[in-house]
Design a protein around this motif. Structure first.
Motif, PDB file in Angstrom:
ATOM      1  N   PRO A 121       0.811  -1.223   0.000  1.00 11.23           N
ATOM      2  CA  PRO A 121       0.000   0.000   0.000  1.00 11.23           C
ATOM      3  C   PRO A 121       0.845   1.274   0.000  1.00 11.23           C
ATOM      4  CG  PRO A 121      -0.933  -1.586   1.521  1.00 11.23           C
ATOM      5  CD  PRO A 121       0.382  -2.152   1.051  1.00 11.23           C
ATOM      6  N   SER A 122       1.908   1.290   0.781  1.00  4.76           N
ATOM      7  CA  SER A 122       2.755   2.491   0.800  1.00  4.76           C
ATOM      8  C   SER A 122       3.524   2.638  -0.512  1.00  4.76           C
ATOM      9  CB  SER A 122       3.721   2.454   1.986  1.00  4.76           C
ATOM     10  OG  SER A 122       4.606   1.365   1.881  1.00  4.76           O
ATOM     11  N   GLY A 123       3.946   1.534  -1.118  1.00  5.66           N
ATOM     12  CA  GLY A 123       4.637   1.596  -2.404  1.00  5.66           C
ATOM     13  C   GLY A 123       3.733   2.145  -3.504  1.00  5.66           C
ATOM     14  N   LEU A 124       2.470   1.692  -3.523  1.00  9.15           N
ATOM     15  CA  LEU A 124       1.531   2.193  -4.523  1.00  9.15           C
ATOM     16  C   LEU A 124       1.175   3.659  -4.267  1.00  9.15           C
ATOM     17  CD1 LEU A 124      -0.820  -0.865  -5.112  1.00  9.15           C
ATOM     18  CD2 LEU A 124       0.965   0.028  -6.605  1.00  9.15           C
ATOM     19  N   ARG A 125       1.085   4.054  -3.003  1.00  4.18           N
ATOM     20  CA  ARG A 125       0.850   5.473  -2.693  1.00  4.18           C
ATOM     21  C   ARG A 125       2.009   6.317  -3.193  1.00  4.18           C
ATOM     22  NH1 ARG A 125      -1.212   3.721   2.093  1.00  4.18           N
ATOM     23  NH2 ARG A 125       0.739   4.124   3.175  1.00  4.18           N
ATOM     24  N   ASP A 126       3.241   5.839  -2.965  1.00  2.00           N
ATOM     25  CA  ASP A 126       4.420   6.571  -3.448  1.00  2.00           C
ATOM     26  C   ASP A 126       4.426   6.656  -4.972  1.00  2.00           C
ATOM     27  OD1 ASP A 126       5.219   6.864  -0.837  1.00  2.00           O
ATOM     28  OD2 ASP A 126       6.758   5.293  -0.926  1.00  2.00           O
ATOM     29  N   TYR A 127       4.081   5.547  -5.636  1.00  5.13           N
ATOM     30  CA  TYR A 127       3.994   5.530  -7.092  1.00  5.13           C
ATOM     31  C   TYR A 127       2.949   6.553  -7.567  1.00  5.13           C
ATOM     32  CZ  TYR A 127       1.804   4.081 -11.435  1.00  5.13           C
ATOM     33  OH  TYR A 127       1.208   4.081 -12.659  1.00  5.13           O
ATOM     34  N   ALA A 128       1.796   6.575  -6.912  1.00  7.80           N
ATOM     35  CA  ALA A 128       0.725   7.507  -7.294  1.00  7.80           C
ATOM     36  C   ALA A 128       1.178   8.953  -7.132  1.00  7.80           C
ATOM     37  CB  ALA A 128      -0.525   7.234  -6.461  1.00  7.80           C
ATOM     38  N   LYS A 129       1.923   9.236  -6.083  1.00  5.08           N
ATOM     39  CA  LYS A 129       2.421  10.602  -5.868  1.00  5.08           C
ATOM     40  C   LYS A 129       3.416  11.004  -6.958  1.00  5.08           C
ATOM     41  CE  LYS A 129       1.786  10.474  -0.882  1.00  5.08           C
ATOM     42  NZ  LYS A 129       2.448  10.393   0.424  1.00  5.08           N
ATOM     43  N   VAL A 130       4.292  10.070  -7.337  1.00  5.81           N
ATOM     44  CA  VAL A 130       5.267  10.356  -8.396  1.00  5.81           C
ATOM     45  C   VAL A 130       4.546  10.607  -9.718  1.00  5.81           C
ATOM     46  CG1 VAL A 130       7.098   9.319  -9.817  1.00  5.81           C
ATOM     47  CG2 VAL A 130       7.201   9.141  -7.324  1.00  5.81           C
ATOM     48  N   LEU A 131       3.600   9.749 -10.070  1.00  6.42           N
ATOM     49  CA  LEU A 131       2.868   9.921 -11.321  1.00  6.42           C
ATOM     50  C   LEU A 131       2.061  11.216 -11.301  1.00  6.42           C
ATOM     51  CD1 LEU A 131       2.082   8.962 -14.093  1.00  6.42           C
ATOM     52  CD2 LEU A 131       0.372   7.456 -13.038  1.00  6.42           C
ATOM     53  N   TYR A 132       1.435  11.533 -10.185  1.00  5.59           N
ATOM     54  CA  TYR A 132       0.686  12.786 -10.057  1.00  5.59           C
ATOM     55  C   TYR A 132       1.600  13.975 -10.329  1.00  5.59           C
ATOM     56  CZ  TYR A 132      -2.252  16.443  -8.054  1.00  5.59           C
ATOM     57  OH  TYR A 132      -2.981  17.592  -7.869  1.00  5.59           O
ATOM     58  N   SER A 133       2.794  13.960  -9.734  1.00  9.57           N
ATOM     59  CA  SER A 133       3.752  15.060  -9.927  1.00  9.57           C
ATOM     60  C   SER A 133       4.222  15.150 -11.369  1.00  9.57           C
ATOM     61  CB  SER A 133       4.971  14.878  -9.019  1.00  9.57           C
ATOM     62  OG  SER A 133       4.589  14.935  -7.682  1.00  9.57           O
ATOM     63  N   ARG A 134       4.492  14.009 -11.987  1.00  8.84           N
ATOM     64  CA  ARG A 134       4.949  14.012 -13.391  1.00  8.84           C
ATOM     65  C   ARG A 134       3.851  14.538 -14.320  1.00  8.84           C
ATOM     66  NH1 ARG A 134       9.017   9.924 -12.883  1.00  8.84           N
ATOM     67  NH2 ARG A 134      10.384  10.869 -11.346  1.00  8.84           N
ATOM     68  N   LEU A 135       2.605  14.180 -14.044  1.00 10.16           N
ATOM     69  CA  LEU A 135       1.492  14.706 -14.846  1.00 10.16           C
ATOM     70  C   LEU A 135       1.361  16.220 -14.646  1.00 10.16           C
ATOM     71  CD1 LEU A 135      -1.106  11.875 -14.299  1.00 10.16           C
ATOM     72  CD2 LEU A 135      -0.101  12.532 -16.486  1.00 10.16           C
ATOM     73  N   TRP A 136       1.509  16.676 -13.416  1.00 12.42           N
ATOM     74  CA  TRP A 136       1.428  18.104 -13.147  1.00 12.42           C
ATOM     75  C   TRP A 136       2.520  18.864 -13.895  1.00 12.42           C
ATOM     76  CZ3 TRP A 136      -2.094  21.279 -11.663  1.00 12.42           C
ATOM     77  CH2 TRP A 136      -1.737  22.579 -11.305  1.00 12.42           C
ATOM     78  N   GLU A 137       3.742  18.336 -13.907  1.00 11.26           N
ATOM     79  CA  GLU A 137       4.832  18.954 -14.648  1.00 11.26           C
ATOM     80  C   GLU A 137       4.510  19.029 -16.141  1.00 11.26           C
ATOM     81  OE1 GLU A 137       8.294  16.621 -13.750  1.00 11.26           O
ATOM     82  OE2 GLU A 137       8.235  17.172 -11.631  1.00 11.26           O
ATOM     83  N   ALA A 138       3.918  17.966 -16.685  1.00 14.61           N
ATOM     84  CA  ALA A 138       3.549  17.952 -18.104  1.00 14.61           C
ATOM     85  C   ALA A 138       2.477  18.998 -18.384  1.00 14.61           C
ATOM     86  CB  ALA A 138       3.076  16.560 -18.515  1.00 14.61           C
TER      87      ALA A 138
END
Length: 142
Positions: A121-138
């Motif tokens: 669960p914590s790994g998937l939360r971390d993954y979701a945060k990274v993807l969210y940030s990368r989408l925001w940058e795009a």
């Protein structure tokens, strides 16, 4: 990230190392799209899994999905989001959302092997945060 990604077409999963989000231009109608690539390691090889191109609407939907996954306060057993332009359905299931499945929508003209992302669960939360940030940058790069 401590996450494994697998497809029904591949015998062994690969360890997810990173996710890349890049702006693209559609050659046919000159609209902006986003490409999403999962980088992973299977044995000694580094591999890349490319998802269908995302319209800005789909990217916004994906960002909303990642926000739901990253939000530790809300924990329903199932979280689902459709990306209709790309023909993708995202489903996070299991106790504390230990699995994310990316599959073609029934109405999608493109067929592909469903992808499953498994982790803690914590790994998937971390993954979701990274993807969210990368989408925001795009989104900011336009």
């Amino acid at each position: 990230m401590n996450i494994e990604l697998s497809t029904s077409a591949e015998a062994a999963p690969f360890d997810l190392l990173d996710v890349l989000v890049q702006n693209r231009k559609d050659r046919n109608d000159d609209r902006s799209l986003l490409s999403l690539h999962f980088l992973g390691q299977r044995g000694p090889r580094t591999e890349r899994l490319k998802m269908p191109l995302l319209t800005w609407f789909d990217a916004h939907q994906l960002q909303s999905f990642t926000r739901q996954l990253a939000n530790a306060a809300s924990r329903p057993d199932k979280c689902q989001m459709d990306l209709p332009d790309a023909g993708l359905r995202l489903i996070a299931t299991g106790h504390n959302r230990r699995s994310i499945r990316v599959e073609p929508m029934p109405t999608s003209p493109r067929r592909f092997a469903p992808v499953t992302i498994n982790g803690t669960p914590s790994g998937l939360r971390d993954y979701a945060k990274v993807l969210y940030s990368r989408l925001w940058e795009a989104f900011c790069r336009g």
